[in-house]
Each structure stands twice: as structure tokens, then as C-alpha cells.
Scaffold this motif. Structure first.
Motif, PDB file in Angstrom:
ATOM      1  N   UNK A  44      -2.704 -10.674 -20.240  1.00 13.05           N
ATOM      2  CA  UNK A  44      -2.673  -9.463 -19.406  1.00 13.05           C
ATOM      3  C   UNK A  44      -1.428  -8.638 -19.715  1.00 13.05           C
ATOM      4  N   UNK A  45      -0.299  -9.301 -19.914  1.00 14.76           N
ATOM      5  CA  UNK A  45       0.935  -8.587 -20.266  1.00 14.76           C
ATOM      6  C   UNK A  45       0.771  -7.902 -21.623  1.00 14.76           C
ATOM      7  N   UNK A  46       0.159  -8.615 -22.583  1.00 17.79           N
ATOM      8  CA  UNK A  46      -0.055  -7.998 -23.902  1.00 17.79           C
ATOM      9  C   UNK A  46      -0.986  -6.787 -23.798  1.00 17.79           C
ATOM     10  N   UNK A  47      -2.056  -6.904 -22.990  1.00 18.87           N
ATOM     11  CA  UNK A  47      -2.953  -5.764 -22.792  1.00 18.87           C
ATOM     12  C   UNK A  47      -2.230  -4.615 -22.080  1.00 18.87           C
ATOM     13  N   UNK A  48      -1.326  -4.954 -21.165  1.00 17.74           N
ATOM     14  CA  UNK A  48      -0.548  -3.917 -20.470  1.00 17.74           C
ATOM     15  C   UNK A  48       0.311  -3.139 -21.468  1.00 17.74           C
ATOM     16  N   UNK A  52      -1.009   0.384 -22.201  1.00 14.80           N
ATOM     17  CA  UNK A  52      -0.146   1.216 -21.360  1.00 14.80           C
ATOM     18  C   UNK A  52      -0.851   1.657 -20.076  1.00 14.80           C
ATOM     19  N   UNK A  53      -1.693   0.760 -19.536  1.00 17.00           N
ATOM     20  CA  UNK A  53      -2.364   1.006 -18.263  1.00 17.00           C
ATOM     21  C   UNK A  53      -2.219  -0.240 -17.399  1.00 17.00           C
ATOM     22  N   UNK A  54      -2.346  -0.046 -16.090  1.00 17.89           N
ATOM     23  CA  UNK A  54      -2.241  -1.177 -15.177  1.00 17.89           C
ATOM     24  C   UNK A  54      -3.392  -2.140 -15.397  1.00 17.89           C
ATOM     25  N   UNK A  55      -3.122  -3.432 -15.255  1.00 12.24           N
ATOM     26  CA  UNK A  55      -4.169  -4.428 -15.519  1.00 12.24           C
ATOM     27  C   UNK A  55      -5.353  -4.311 -14.565  1.00 12.24           C
ATOM     28  N   UNK A  56      -6.532  -4.579 -15.110  1.00 13.82           N
ATOM     29  CA  UNK A  56      -7.744  -4.653 -14.293  1.00 13.82           C
ATOM     30  C   UNK A  56      -8.083  -6.109 -13.994  1.00 13.82           C
ATOM     31  N   UNK A  57      -7.334  -7.026 -14.574  1.00 15.23           N
ATOM     32  CA  UNK A  57      -7.464  -8.475 -14.401  1.00 15.23           C
ATOM     33  C   UNK A  57      -8.737  -9.023 -15.013  1.00 15.23           C
ATOM     34  N   UNK A  58      -9.425  -8.249 -15.835  1.00 16.90           N
ATOM     35  CA  UNK A  58     -10.606  -8.759 -16.525  1.00 16.90           C
ATOM     36  C   UNK A  58     -10.230  -9.824 -17.549  1.00 16.90           C
ATOM     37  N   UNK A  59      -9.124  -9.618 -18.254  1.00 17.20           N
ATOM     38  CA  UNK A  59      -8.671 -10.606 -19.232  1.00 17.20           C
ATOM     39  C   UNK A  59      -8.297 -11.908 -18.526  1.00 17.20           C
ATOM     40  N   UNK A  60      -7.668 -11.787 -17.374  1.00 20.98           N
ATOM     41  CA  UNK A  60      -7.323 -12.971 -16.590  1.00 20.98           C
ATOM     42  C   UNK A  60      -8.580 -13.726 -16.180  1.00 20.98           C
ATOM     43  N   UNK A  61      -9.613 -13.012 -15.761  1.00 17.21           N
ATOM     44  CA  UNK A  61     -10.878 -13.655 -15.385  1.00 17.21           C
ATOM     45  C   UNK A  61     -11.526 -14.351 -16.571  1.00 17.21           C
ATOM     46  N   UNK A  62     -11.380 -13.772 -17.763  1.00 19.68           N
ATOM     47  CA  UNK A  62     -11.870 -14.417 -18.976  1.00 19.68           C
ATOM     48  C   UNK A  62     -11.264 -15.810 -19.107  1.00 19.68           C
ATOM     49  N   UNK A  63      -9.955 -15.900 -18.931  1.00 23.60           N
ATOM     50  CA  UNK A  63      -9.282 -17.190 -19.086  1.00 23.60           C
ATOM     51  C   UNK A  63      -9.579 -18.140 -17.927  1.00 23.60           C
ATOM     52  N   UNK A 104     -15.930 -12.644 -24.195  1.00 20.58           N
ATOM     53  CA  UNK A 104     -14.848 -11.847 -24.784  1.00 20.58           C
ATOM     54  C   UNK A 104     -15.189 -10.368 -24.848  1.00 20.58           C
ATOM     55  N   UNK A 105     -16.417 -10.065 -25.273  1.00 21.35           N
ATOM     56  CA  UNK A 105     -16.852  -8.666 -25.321  1.00 21.35           C
ATOM     57  C   UNK A 105     -16.942  -8.101 -23.912  1.00 21.35           C
ATOM     58  N   UNK A 106     -17.475  -8.893 -22.995  1.00 17.46           N
ATOM     59  CA  UNK A 106     -17.664  -8.456 -21.607  1.00 17.46           C
ATOM     60  C   UNK A 106     -16.336  -8.198 -20.916  1.00 17.46           C
ATOM     61  N   UNK A 107     -15.353  -9.089 -21.070  1.00 20.21           N
ATOM     62  CA  UNK A 107     -14.132  -8.990 -20.278  1.00 20.21           C
ATOM     63  C   UNK A 107     -12.908  -8.496 -21.052  1.00 20.21           C
ATOM     64  N   UNK A 108     -12.783  -8.818 -22.326  1.00 23.75           N
ATOM     65  CA  UNK A 108     -11.561  -8.465 -23.071  1.00 23.75           C
ATOM     66  C   UNK A 108     -11.714  -7.188 -23.886  1.00 23.75           C
ATOM     67  N   UNK A 109     -12.753  -7.136 -24.714  1.00 24.02           N
ATOM     68  CA  UNK A 109     -12.920  -5.980 -25.581  1.00 24.02           C
ATOM     69  C   UNK A 109     -13.194  -4.708 -24.796  1.00 24.02           C
ATOM     70  N   UNK A 110     -13.944  -4.839 -23.711  1.00 24.60           N
ATOM     71  CA  UNK A 110     -14.244  -3.666 -22.882  1.00 24.60           C
ATOM     72  C   UNK A 110     -12.967  -3.042 -22.322  1.00 24.60           C
ATOM     73  N   UNK A 111     -12.005  -3.882 -21.979  1.00 23.64           N
ATOM     74  CA  UNK A 111     -10.740  -3.348 -21.458  1.00 23.64           C
ATOM     75  C   UNK A 111      -9.957  -2.606 -22.531  1.00 23.64           C
ATOM     76  N   UNK A 112     -10.000  -3.095 -23.771  1.00 23.42           N
ATOM     77  CA  UNK A 112      -9.322  -2.396 -24.864  1.00 23.42           C
ATOM     78  C   UNK A 112      -9.962  -1.026 -25.120  1.00 23.42           C
ATOM     79  N   UNK A 118      -8.668   1.134 -29.177  1.00 26.66           N
ATOM     80  CA  UNK A 118      -9.433   1.208 -30.423  1.00 26.66           C
ATOM     81  C   UNK A 118      -9.210   2.545 -31.128  1.00 26.66           C
ATOM     82  N   UNK A 119      -9.152   3.628 -30.366  1.00 26.71           N
ATOM     83  CA  UNK A 119      -8.928   4.957 -30.951  1.00 26.71           C
ATOM     84  C   UNK A 119      -7.517   5.047 -31.527  1.00 26.71           C
ATOM     85  N   UNK A 120      -6.539   4.537 -30.782  1.00 26.64           N
ATOM     86  CA  UNK A 120      -5.152   4.560 -31.277  1.00 26.64           C
ATOM     87  C   UNK A 120      -4.996   3.718 -32.533  1.00 26.64           C
ATOM     88  N   UNK A 121      -5.710   2.599 -32.610  1.00 27.75           N
ATOM     89  CA  UNK A 121      -5.625   1.761 -33.803  1.00 27.75           C
ATOM     90  C   UNK A 121      -6.176   2.486 -35.021  1.00 27.75           C
TER      91      UNK A 121
END
Length: 139
Positions: A44-48, A52-63, A104-112, A118-121
Motif C-alpha cells: 500500500x505504501x508503494x502504491x501510495x 500519489x493518491x490516498x490508498x483505497x486498501x484494495x491492495x491490502x485486501x489482496x494480501x 491481482x487484476x481485480x484488486x492490484x492492477x485496477x488501482x494502478x 500505467x499512463x505515466x509509465x
């Protein structure tokens, strides 16, 4: 390196903390869950920082989901091995990979995608290619 750090700093300490209360065989469950929770918080910290947005905790739910599933899997394998039953790797591996990919697609990739990472990358790749083209013209 990260998994060794998590194992020594979280898993082993949590397991030794819960062993007197739950016994050695059951203390693995809070240890696994604690390890997945800490890993989820780190992601979650890495996604933050990445989004550069506040966490939605989807990544945390993945884990958390994966930690619960691993503890269930440990218990099923314990009981199944006592009866001599074992799932063939040709079945268990695709099931595991499929489960990780779907969640992963449902909870992690969707948040990115939501935060535009993805656009910035892609923009960074384009900028790098332009830089290399510019350097090759100078030489």
C-alpha cells in the motif's frame, strides 16, 4: 531478500508469540496472516508513492485474502496428507496461478490504472526513447 526479512522479522516472531497460547501447529496461522498483513501494508505504501493518491486498501485486501487462503490451504494439506491424498502439481499450479492473476487484476492492477500509473509509465518510456534518439544524433 524481502521474503527472508518478512520471515525473520514477522513470521517467526509472531509464531513464537502465539505458540504458548495456541500450540506449535496452530501458531502458524496468525504468523502467516501477520506476514501477509505487513506485506500488504508495505505494498500500500508503494502504491501510495507510485500513484500519489490516498490508498483505497484494495491492495491490502489482496494480501489479506491470500493470507486467509494460505492458512486454509495449510490446514487442508495437513488433513489430506494424513489420509495419503495429494493434489497433482499439474492441477494445483494452474489453480494457484489463476487465483493470483484474477485477484491481482481485480484488486492490484485496477488501482494502478485508477491512479494513472500505467499512463505515466508509458510517458516515461517515450521520454527515454526520445532521450536515446537525441543522444544518438549528437554522436
Amino acid at each position: 531478500m524481502i521474503s527472508k526479512s518478512l520471515k525473520s522479522s514477522i513470521h517467526e516472531r509472531t509464531r513464537s508469540l502465539f505458540t504458548p497460547v495456541l500450540g506449535r501447529s496452530c501458531a502458524i496461522h496468525p504468523a502467516v496472516l501477520a506476514t501477509f498483513v505487513v506485506s500488504g501494508l508495505m505494498h500500500e505504501v508503494m502504491h501510495f508513492y507510485l500513484g500519489r493518491t490516498w490508498p483505497t486498501w484494495e491492495v491490502m485486501w489482496f494480501f489479506i485474502i491470500h493470507g486467509v487462503c494460505v492458512t486454509i490451504e495449510v490446514e487442508i494439506k495437513k488433513k489430506a496428507s494424513k489420509s495419503g491424498w495429494k493434489l497433482h502439481p499439474m492441477i494445483s499450479m494452474p489453480l494457484t496461478v489463476g487465483f493470483v492473476m484474477v485477484t491481482g487484476i481485480w484488486l492490484c492492477y485496477a488501482e494502478l490504472i485508477h491512479c494513472g500509473a500505467d499512463v505515466r509509465e508509458i510517458e516515461e518510456y517515450v521520454a527515454f526513447v526520445d532521450y536515446v534518439k537525441h543522444c544518438l544524433r549528437i554522436v
